[in-house]
Design a protein around this motif. Structure first.
Motif, short mmCIF file in Angstrom:
data_model
loop_
_atom_site.label_atom_id
_atom_site.label_comp_id
_atom_site.label_asym_id
_atom_site.label_seq_id
_atom_site.Cartn_x
_atom_site.Cartn_y
_atom_site.Cartn_z
N THR A 291 16.35 17.59 -14.83
CA THR A 291 14.91 17.71 -15.12
C THR A 291 14.13 16.54 -14.52
OG1 THR A 291 15.35 18.91 -17.17
CG2 THR A 291 13.20 17.88 -16.97
N HIS A 292 12.99 16.88 -13.99
CA HIS A 292 12.03 15.93 -13.41
C HIS A 292 10.76 16.02 -14.24
CE1 HIS A 292 9.42 14.78 -9.65
NE2 HIS A 292 9.58 13.76 -10.47
N PHE A 293 10.27 14.88 -14.74
CA PHE A 293 9.12 14.91 -15.64
C PHE A 293 8.29 13.64 -15.46
CE2 PHE A 293 12.43 12.64 -17.84
CZ PHE A 293 11.78 11.64 -18.56
N VAL A 294 7.08 13.67 -15.98
CA VAL A 294 6.25 12.47 -16.05
C VAL A 294 5.68 12.35 -17.46
CG1 VAL A 294 5.64 12.42 -13.60
CG2 VAL A 294 4.14 13.60 -15.22
N VAL A 295 5.42 11.12 -17.87
CA VAL A 295 4.75 10.83 -19.13
C VAL A 295 3.45 10.11 -18.81
CG1 VAL A 295 4.91 9.72 -21.39
CG2 VAL A 295 6.99 10.57 -20.28
N ILE A 296 2.34 10.61 -19.34
CA ILE A 296 1.06 9.93 -19.19
C ILE A 296 0.53 9.58 -20.57
CG2 ILE A 296 0.50 11.11 -17.03
CD1 ILE A 296 -1.50 12.86 -18.67
N GLY A 297 -0.35 8.60 -20.64
CA GLY A 297 -0.93 8.27 -21.93
C GLY A 297 -1.73 6.99 -21.87
N GLY A 298 -2.02 6.47 -23.05
CA GLY A 298 -2.80 5.25 -23.17
C GLY A 298 -3.77 5.33 -24.31
N GLU A 299 -4.74 4.43 -24.29
CA GLU A 299 -5.69 4.35 -25.40
C GLU A 299 -6.72 5.47 -25.35
OE1 GLU A 299 -9.07 1.32 -25.02
OE2 GLU A 299 -7.54 0.46 -23.70
N HIS A 300 -7.21 5.83 -26.52
CA HIS A 300 -8.25 6.86 -26.63
C HIS A 300 -9.58 6.29 -26.16
CE1 HIS A 300 -10.45 10.31 -28.22
NE2 HIS A 300 -11.29 9.45 -28.76
N LEU A 301 -10.29 7.02 -25.29
CA LEU A 301 -11.61 6.60 -24.84
C LEU A 301 -12.67 7.50 -25.46
CD1 LEU A 301 -11.16 5.87 -21.01
CD2 LEU A 301 -10.91 4.31 -22.96
N THR A 302 -13.91 7.05 -25.39
CA THR A 302 -15.02 7.86 -25.88
C THR A 302 -15.17 9.12 -25.02
OG1 THR A 302 -16.56 6.58 -24.51
CG2 THR A 302 -16.26 5.87 -26.80
N GLU A 303 -15.98 10.05 -25.48
CA GLU A 303 -16.14 11.32 -24.79
C GLU A 303 -16.61 11.12 -23.35
OE1 GLU A 303 -18.62 15.55 -25.20
OE2 GLU A 303 -19.15 13.84 -26.45
N ARG A 304 -16.06 11.93 -22.46
CA ARG A 304 -16.48 11.91 -21.07
C ARG A 304 -17.02 13.28 -20.68
NH1 ARG A 304 -15.91 7.34 -22.06
NH2 ARG A 304 -15.11 5.66 -20.74
N HIS A 305 -18.02 13.26 -19.82
CA HIS A 305 -18.58 14.48 -19.25
C HIS A 305 -18.03 14.62 -17.84
CE1 HIS A 305 -21.45 14.57 -22.62
NE2 HIS A 305 -21.49 13.26 -22.45
N ILE A 306 -17.79 15.86 -17.43
CA ILE A 306 -17.21 16.10 -16.12
C ILE A 306 -17.95 17.25 -15.44
CG2 ILE A 306 -15.40 17.58 -17.11
CD1 ILE A 306 -13.52 16.53 -14.89
N TYR A 307 -18.31 17.02 -14.19
CA TYR A 307 -18.91 18.07 -13.36
C TYR A 307 -18.37 17.87 -11.95
CZ TYR A 307 -22.21 20.73 -10.57
OH TYR A 307 -22.75 21.63 -9.67
N TRP A 308 -17.67 18.87 -11.45
CA TRP A 308 -17.11 18.81 -10.10
C TRP A 308 -16.24 17.55 -9.98
CZ3 TRP A 308 -19.70 17.00 -5.06
CH2 TRP A 308 -18.99 17.47 -3.94
N ASN A 309 -16.59 16.62 -9.08
CA ASN A 309 -15.81 15.40 -8.89
C ASN A 309 -16.40 14.20 -9.61
OD1 ASN A 309 -13.98 16.64 -6.98
ND2 ASN A 309 -15.67 16.60 -5.52
#
Length: 288
Positions: A234-252
């Protein structure tokens, strides 16, 4: 009853990027971020015959950092800072957009002339609010500089943050975790600690708390000790870290402030972003 170690399973969804299909994990409607990570694309595995392959024209970003990591293949990165860098397997390519940057991701003419394979991950990090408007930066870390730990059938690369007694040299802003793991069937390791974590299976299958997690799925974990067991190689990745405030996303564009995204949209339409030296003849228009 004890809390289930798995909060939810997020399936990767196919996304066509104009002739090249990726598997998109984040953002997900029911769970938009894992720690500071707000975007997660699995590019491939894909086979390309001679001819066009990855050919992403210049486009802008704000208030985030892109993290590109290849398992196989090669991508040529160019940006408005003047960076011109080949991304090879095992390298970490960190582009910090800050107040604004433009980049392109293409394949060289020589690579387009051959049959080739591509497999890798394109992730975005939301920057802490205090760093959103910093000056843009580009950092490239060679594969040999990324620490690797071996443990009873597991090979673990600590790409960002601290895990398994190793510390990555890659620059971070918020508390950030990014680990690549490869395990032989039957091997097991503890998931590294972080305030928020997600485990994505690139190939093979993992067992987590008695639940099978298949290839192209991400298990978002609850806090606490969690063991990962390989049900096959099996090949896998783990991502994570601290919780951030809400983010807005549009396109890039990603930002803590919706009005900042509106400004970036207007700036791109008006041609106020810097151009990419040597790659300024075309660009991706703002989606309407």
């Amino acid at each position: 009853m004890a809390e289930n170690p798995i909060l939810m399973i997020i399936p990767a969804r196919p996304k066509d990027l104009g002739g090249f299909e990726v598997r998109r994990v984040l953002p997900f409607a029911k769970h938009r971020m894992v720690g500071p990570w707000i975007f997660f694309d699995h590019m491939g595995p894909a086979e390309f015959a001679p001819g066009p392959g990855v050919n992403v024209r210049p486009h802008p970003h704000i208030n985030l950092a892109t993290v590109t990591y290849l398992f196989e293949g090669q991508i040529q990165h160019k940006d408005s800072l003047g960076s011109d860098c080949a991304i090879e397997p095992g390298d970490i390519n960190l582009m910090v957009a800050g107040r604004g940057i433009v980049h392109s991701e293409r394949e060289t003419v020589a690579r387009q002339a051959m049959s080739r394979h591509l497999d890798g991950l394109q992730l975005w990090l939301a920057l802490p609010e205090a760093d959103e408007e910093m000056a843009a930066e580009f950092h490239h870390y060679a594969a040999a500089d990324i620490p690797q730990v071996e443990h009873e059938g597991a090979v673990l690369r600590v790409m960002m943050g601290t895990a398994y007694g190793a510390i990555s040299p890659v620059k971070t802003f918020a508390e950030t975790l990014y680990v690549e793991g490869r395990m032989t069937a039957g091997a097991h390791v503890a998931a590294p600690e972080a305030a928020e974590r997600g485990v994505y299976v690139c190939s093979g299958a993992l067992e987590i708390a008695g639940q099978r997690v298949e290839a192209y799925q991400m298990a978002v974990l609850n806090p606490g000790a969690v063991e990962l067991t390989a049900l096959q190689d099996t090949h896998f990745v783990v991502i994570g870290g601290e919780h951030l405030t809400e983010r807005h996303i549009y396109w890039n564009f990603v930002s803590s402030r919706p009005e900042r995204i509106e400004q970036a949209k207007a700036d791109w339409k008006a041609g106020r972003f810097d151009t990419v030296p040597g790659d300024d003849r075309e660009f991706i228009p703002l989606p309407e």
